[in-house]
Design a protein around this motif. Structure first.
Motif, PDB file in Angstrom:
ATOM      1  N   LEU A 141      30.731  35.009  33.999  1.00  0.00           N
ATOM      2  CA  LEU A 141      31.423  36.296  33.963  1.00  0.00           C
ATOM      3  C   LEU A 141      30.438  37.428  33.715  1.00  0.00           C
ATOM      4  CD1 LEU A 141      34.384  35.318  31.596  1.00  0.00           C
ATOM      5  CD2 LEU A 141      34.472  35.488  34.072  1.00  0.00           C
ATOM      6  N   LYS A 142      30.429  38.396  34.606  1.00  0.00           N
ATOM      7  CA  LYS A 142      29.660  39.619  34.394  1.00  0.00           C
ATOM      8  C   LYS A 142      30.610  40.768  34.086  1.00  0.00           C
ATOM      9  CE  LYS A 142      25.625  40.138  35.633  1.00  0.00           C
ATOM     10  NZ  LYS A 142      24.467  40.327  34.810  1.00  0.00           N
ATOM     11  N   GLY A 143      31.886  40.543  34.345  1.00  0.00           N
ATOM     12  CA  GLY A 143      32.948  41.512  34.111  1.00  0.00           C
ATOM     13  C   GLY A 143      34.265  40.862  34.464  1.00  0.00           C
ATOM     14  N   LEU A 144      35.353  41.571  34.241  1.00  0.00           N
ATOM     15  CA  LEU A 144      36.682  41.043  34.571  1.00  0.00           C
ATOM     16  C   LEU A 144      37.449  42.062  35.402  1.00  0.00           C
ATOM     17  CD1 LEU A 144      37.931  39.419  31.232  1.00  0.00           C
ATOM     18  CD2 LEU A 144      37.392  38.250  33.353  1.00  0.00           C
ATOM     19  N   THR A 145      37.883  41.642  36.588  1.00  0.00           N
ATOM     20  CA  THR A 145      38.753  42.474  37.410  1.00  0.00           C
ATOM     21  C   THR A 145      40.186  42.014  37.179  1.00  0.00           C
ATOM     22  OG1 THR A 145      38.703  40.984  39.307  1.00  0.00           O
ATOM     23  CG2 THR A 145      36.939  42.654  39.167  1.00  0.00           C
ATOM     24  N   ALA A 146      41.133  42.759  37.689  1.00  0.00           N
ATOM     25  CA  ALA A 146      42.544  42.373  37.576  1.00  0.00           C
ATOM     26  C   ALA A 146      42.771  41.032  38.271  1.00  0.00           C
ATOM     27  CB  ALA A 146      43.432  43.455  38.177  1.00  0.00           C
ATOM     28  N   ALA A 147      42.140  40.829  39.421  1.00  0.00           N
ATOM     29  CA  ALA A 147      42.279  39.561  40.141  1.00  0.00           C
ATOM     30  C   ALA A 147      41.688  38.408  39.329  1.00  0.00           C
ATOM     31  CB  ALA A 147      41.596  39.653  41.503  1.00  0.00           C
ATOM     32  N   ASP A 148      40.552  38.653  38.663  1.00  0.00           N
ATOM     33  CA  ASP A 148      39.943  37.616  37.808  1.00  0.00           C
ATOM     34  C   ASP A 148      40.898  37.237  36.672  1.00  0.00           C
ATOM     35  OD1 ASP A 148      37.596  37.850  39.312  1.00  0.00           O
ATOM     36  OD2 ASP A 148      36.670  39.237  37.880  1.00  0.00           O
ATOM     37  N   GLU A 149      41.519  38.230  36.083  1.00  0.00           N
ATOM     38  CA  GLU A 149      42.438  37.986  34.966  1.00  0.00           C
ATOM     39  C   GLU A 149      43.629  37.145  35.408  1.00  0.00           C
ATOM     40  OE1 GLU A 149      43.430  41.680  33.052  1.00  0.00           O
ATOM     41  OE2 GLU A 149      41.344  42.094  32.543  1.00  0.00           O
ATOM     42  N   VAL A 150      44.158  37.427  36.597  1.00  0.00           N
ATOM     43  CA  VAL A 150      45.278  36.644  37.125  1.00  0.00           C
ATOM     44  C   VAL A 150      44.834  35.200  37.367  1.00  0.00           C
ATOM     45  CG1 VAL A 150      46.800  36.356  39.132  1.00  0.00           C
ATOM     46  CG2 VAL A 150      46.481  38.618  38.115  1.00  0.00           C
ATOM     47  N   ARG A 151      43.662  35.027  37.950  1.00  0.00           N
ATOM     48  CA  ARG A 151      43.146  33.678  38.225  1.00  0.00           C
ATOM     49  C   ARG A 151      42.924  32.898  36.930  1.00  0.00           C
ATOM     50  NH1 ARG A 151      37.594  31.916  41.320  1.00  0.00           N
ATOM     51  NH2 ARG A 151      38.090  29.719  41.426  1.00  0.00           N
ATOM     52  N   ILE A 152      42.329  33.535  35.943  1.00  0.00           N
ATOM     53  CA  ILE A 152      42.079  32.872  34.668  1.00  0.00           C
ATOM     54  C   ILE A 152      43.394  32.487  34.000  1.00  0.00           C
ATOM     55  CG2 ILE A 152      41.204  33.220  32.309  1.00  0.00           C
ATOM     56  CD1 ILE A 152      38.882  34.823  33.660  1.00  0.00           C
TER      57      ILE A 152
END
Length: 161
Positions: A141-152
């Protein structure tokens, strides 16, 4: 054939590299010491029948992180709690982690922890993420996007299913 007075090297000594083995890094030793402290604290709490304050321990660890990792850790903490309320926050080798029935399911490792160029969100072998013969168990992780948050969030739900 070699003359009798010439010494032969054993296969074992010929295969040993000349570079000295250093062992554990300072960061690895610190993580092991932190885990030992966690185990002592858990045992002490159990002997006093006091419920461990995993949430407080995790939030304290997150507060100690550098700003970039702290922001990600705070978001991940909220995502895990929302996606899998059955998971109990706790520390694991000094990292925020989330457990089911005492077994760590997922964790966040700050980039600072092992002087890495990225933070890591990972899953242990108790997570139900098996897909065929190959599946990811850790994400850089270098950052979190909204799409990353949904996937996680979806991965965490699946991990505890």
């Amino acid at each position: 054939m070699k003359p009798k007075n010439e010494k032969q090297k054993s296969a074992k000594s010929a295969a040993v590299p000349t570079k000295a083995v250093k062992g554990f890094t300072d960061e690895e030793r610190a993580a092991m010491k932190e885990r030992a402290r966690e185990l002592k604290a858990e045992a002490s709490r159990a002997s006093r029948t006091k419920k461990p304050d995993g949430e407080g321990d995790v939030l304290a660890r997150i507060a100690e992180m550098p700003e970039a990792d702290r922001a990600m850790a705070e978001r991940l903490h909220a995502i895990v709690k929302a996606s899998a309320p059955a998971l109990s926050p706790r520390t694991w080798y000094g990292m925020p982690a989330y457990a089911k029935d005492g077994n760590v399911v997922c964790f966040f490792q700050s980039a600072q922890k092992f002087k890495s160029r990225y933070a890591t969100f990972g899953f242990s072998d108790t997570a139900n993420l098996d897909e065929g013969t190959l599946w990811p168990v850790a994400f850089a992780l270098k950052g979190l996007t909204a799409a990353d948050e949904v996937r996680i969030g979806a991965l965490v739900k699946k991990a505890v299913s």
